[in-house]
Design a protein around this motif. Structure first.
Motif, PDB file in Angstrom:
ATOM      1  N   TYR A  96      38.694  16.176  -9.837  1.00  0.00           N
ATOM      2  CA  TYR A  96      39.619  15.819 -10.927  1.00  0.00           C
ATOM      3  C   TYR A  96      40.338  14.515 -10.606  1.00  0.00           C
ATOM      4  O   TYR A  96      40.466  13.631 -11.462  1.00  0.00           O
ATOM      5  N   SER A 103      37.965  11.669 -11.113  1.00  0.00           N
ATOM      6  CA  SER A 103      37.687  11.413 -12.534  1.00  0.00           C
ATOM      7  C   SER A 103      38.867  10.712 -13.205  1.00  0.00           C
ATOM      8  O   SER A 103      38.689   9.875 -14.096  1.00  0.00           O
ATOM      9  N   LEU A 114      38.582   6.989 -12.569  1.00  0.00           N
ATOM     10  CA  LEU A 114      37.477   6.256 -13.154  1.00  0.00           C
ATOM     11  C   LEU A 114      37.978   5.369 -14.281  1.00  0.00           C
ATOM     12  O   LEU A 114      38.954   5.693 -14.958  1.00  0.00           O
ATOM     13  N   TYR A 172      33.779   3.887 -17.806  1.00  0.00           N
ATOM     14  CA  TYR A 172      32.991   5.095 -17.548  1.00  0.00           C
ATOM     15  C   TYR A 172      33.136   6.082 -18.701  1.00  0.00           C
ATOM     16  O   TYR A 172      32.154   6.660 -19.169  1.00  0.00           O
ATOM     17  N   VAL A 204      32.076  15.613 -18.618  1.00  0.00           N
ATOM     18  CA  VAL A 204      32.980  15.552 -17.466  1.00  0.00           C
ATOM     19  C   VAL A 204      33.690  16.898 -17.297  1.00  0.00           C
ATOM     20  O   VAL A 204      33.811  17.429 -16.183  1.00  0.00           O
ATOM     21  N   LEU A 256      29.166  13.153  -9.945  1.00  0.00           N
ATOM     22  CA  LEU A 256      30.385  12.626 -10.555  1.00  0.00           C
ATOM     23  C   LEU A 256      31.330  12.092  -9.484  1.00  0.00           C
ATOM     24  O   LEU A 256      31.956  11.038  -9.661  1.00  0.00           O
TER      25      LEU A 256
END
Length: 579
Positions: free
Chosen positions: A101, A104, A107, A111, A120, A317
């Motif tokens: 998390y 992400s 990012l 993305y 995601v 990821l």
């Protein structure tokens, strides 16, 4: 992206290291569980030879004590093993989900413009959830059954190495189909999790766009789209279940060959007096108990393959490179005066350029409006200044400092954004206003709301600032949501303000109220305003007219209106009905 299984194991081990004590304790406890099974097989020989056949009465009284003792040892060992290994597994997966998390969130917007939110979400929830469901069970079963298999193998070879050799001929043969089945399970698990990602995407889009679905009456169409994605997910999971279900029967069929051969040869040896009935019984007990963990280990192997399929998607990821990163020597920006300069900036989202050799200087405290047709690059300029993206050519400077030389955190502290998408959290109004500055006092929150003219409607709400506004602020009108966002920006008190179509979705009455709030917000700040409605930018210090990613005109409203350029044409189109 395909990962070498060794690399996946190594990475999972790194996450397990902090909880090594729990794992070692569970391993020690699993020795008690497997040891009790081995002892049971070992005790079959004296039970048959000495108790049943020789009828030694002194040993008969020990039987219930031994049985109860072994049960207590096994029960205590199983509890300790399962508790510590499962809590270790949960902690490992918890750390993985937190890191995933966090990664992400770091990012870039680039993305997220390439990837669906649902995909995601699926990796963070479904794939990590798959690891969570299997990791602990795999380790529990794997440790216990492996130790049991090793112990029973020793007992079998001690009893009669000839019979043990016959029984073990089956094991190498069973490895081949088990490995083939495992590979199929891993591949289909990965593809199934990808299909589940698409299913999550459809679900997320449908719930986010429920108002549009209801307005156009497309509930049936969306239900059919969901049904198709659900069917696609089932197609892959069915294959996983097919191969998983085949594993145990294959092992059982192969095991029966070994059991049949052992019985035939063992009975002959008892008849010849080469071994006692107790020896044969003890061996058969060990062998039958040995095939049980073998079957369960096959199931464990399949679960490992499912976990590896999910782990691949998780680490894929996690290994996504960050497009926007702080330099090692990045500077922490002090509060800037607000001078902004775009210096020969060029940018494209893909192959098609959006900005071409863009140059613009903005003085501290100046209000600059960006206008132009859709797709001319206005919102891109806002995104570049926020450092959602980095330009491919040129540079952007604040007070003479290239923003790529500043830490992202200090840059964001200098900027407040009020976007056309008024995103609010499902929380209280007070916490939504405080979002950009958590340490603000209640008095500061209420002052910001007053300057944003939000206190007008807050005062009539039963719970006032403590009102929970629902998902995306659904309980508020568009104008109310926008004023909450403006209050949030006022409270942040950043020297640079970015307004991206802040009034585009409002009715005339709401727009007038929001414009009054924006006047308070823009005071003593460098402000860049993106607007389609030219009525909202007439009083800007400078209006920059964009077309196809280039500046075609610059000036004040009256100067541009007196010319024959794009600004005048846009103005005449918007106000044609008033002429």
């Amino acid at each position: 992206m395909r990962y070498n299984p060794r690399l996946l194991y190594r990475r999972l081990y790194r996450y397990s290291k902090p909880y090594l004590f729990r794992i070692l304790l569970a391993m020690a406890a699993s020795l008690l569980v497997s040891g009790s099974d081995v002892a049971t097989a070992k005790l079959v020989k004296p039970f048959v030879d000495d108790v049943l056949i020789a009828s030694k009465s002194g040993l008969v009284n020990l039987v219930p004590i031994i049985v109860l003792g072994l049960a207590l040892i096994k029960g205590a060992g199983r509890y300790i093993q399962e508790y510590f290994i499962k809590t270790a597994g949960q902690l490992v997966v918890q750390d993985i989900r937190n890191d995933l998390y966090r990664h992400s969130m770091n990012l870039s917007m680039g993305y997220f413009s390439r990837s669906s939110t649902g995909n995601v979400m699926s990796r963070i929830l479904n794939d990590v959830g798959s690891l969570q469901r299997t990791a602990a069970d795999v380790v529990v079963e794997g440790l216990r059954e492996s130790f049991t298999l090793v112990g029973l193998t020793v007992v079998a070879f001690q009893s009669d190495w000839r019979l043990a050799s016959i029984a073990f001929v089956v094991m190498p043969i069973s490895i081949v189909p088990a490995s083939v089945i495992g590979r199929r399970i891993k591949d289909n698990t990965r593809r199934g999790q990808g299909a589940l990602g698409n299913l999550t995407r459809v679900l997320q889009e449908s719930l986010a766009g429920i108002k549009v679905i209801k307005a156009f009456g497309t509930e049936t169409r969306e239900s059919e789209r969901f049904r198709k994605e659900n069917q696609r997910f089932y197609y892959f999971i069915r294959k996983v279940l097919k191969y998983d279900s085949a594993a145990t029967p294959v092992v059982e069929i192969l095991s029966s060959i070994g059991i049949g051969a052992v019985l035939w040869y063992g009975i002959q040896r008892v008849s010849q007096g080469a071994m006692t009935q107790g020896d044969l019984s003890s061996f058969l007990a060990a062998m039958l108990m040995m095939y049980a963990p073998l079957k369960r280990l096959t199931k464990v192997s399949n679960a490992v393959q499912r976990a590896l399929g999910s782990a691949e998607r998780v680490f894929e990821l996690m290994d996504e490179k960050l497009d926007i990163v702080d330099r090692e020597d990045a500077l922490v920006a002090a509060r800037p005066a607000g001078h902004i300069r775009f210096d020969h900036v060029g940018f494209s989202y893909g192959e098609e350029p959006v900005l071409h050799d863009f140059n613009l200087a903005i003085q501290a405290g100046e209000i600059v409006a960006l206008v132009g047709p859709s797709g001319s690059g206005k919102s891109t300029i806002i995104g570049l200044l926020n450092r959602f993206y980095d330009p491919q050519q040129g540079r952007i400077l604040i007070d003479g400092q290239d923003i790529r030389q500043l830490t992202q955190q200090s840059l964001k502290q200098s900027i407040a954004l009020v976007d056309q998408e008024t995103f609010l959290f499902n929380d209280t109004i007070r916490n939504n206003i405080r979002y950009g500055r958590p340490e603000a006092t209640d008095g500061e929150v209420e002052k910001a709301a007053s300057l944003a003219y939000a206190d007008e409607f807050l005062s009539v709400m039963p719970e006032g600032y403590e009102t929970v506004i629902g998902d995306r602020g659904v309980r508020l009108s568009g104008g109310q949501r926008q004023r909450i966002c403006i209050a949030r920006a006022i409270l942040r008190d950043a020297p640079i303000l970015l307004l991206d179509e802040a009034t585009s979705a409002l009715d005339t009455e709401s727009e007038a109220m929001v414009q009054k709030a924006l006047v308070n917000l823009m005071e003593n700040r460098t402000t860049i305003v993106v607007a389609h409605r030219l009525s909202t930018v007439m009083h800007a210090d400078k209006i920059v007219v964009l077309e196809n990613g280039r500046i075609c005109e610059t000036g004040r409203h009256q100067d541009l209106l007196s010319g024959e350029g794009l600004y005048r044409r846009l103005y005449e189109m918007q106000f044609a009905d008033r002429v």
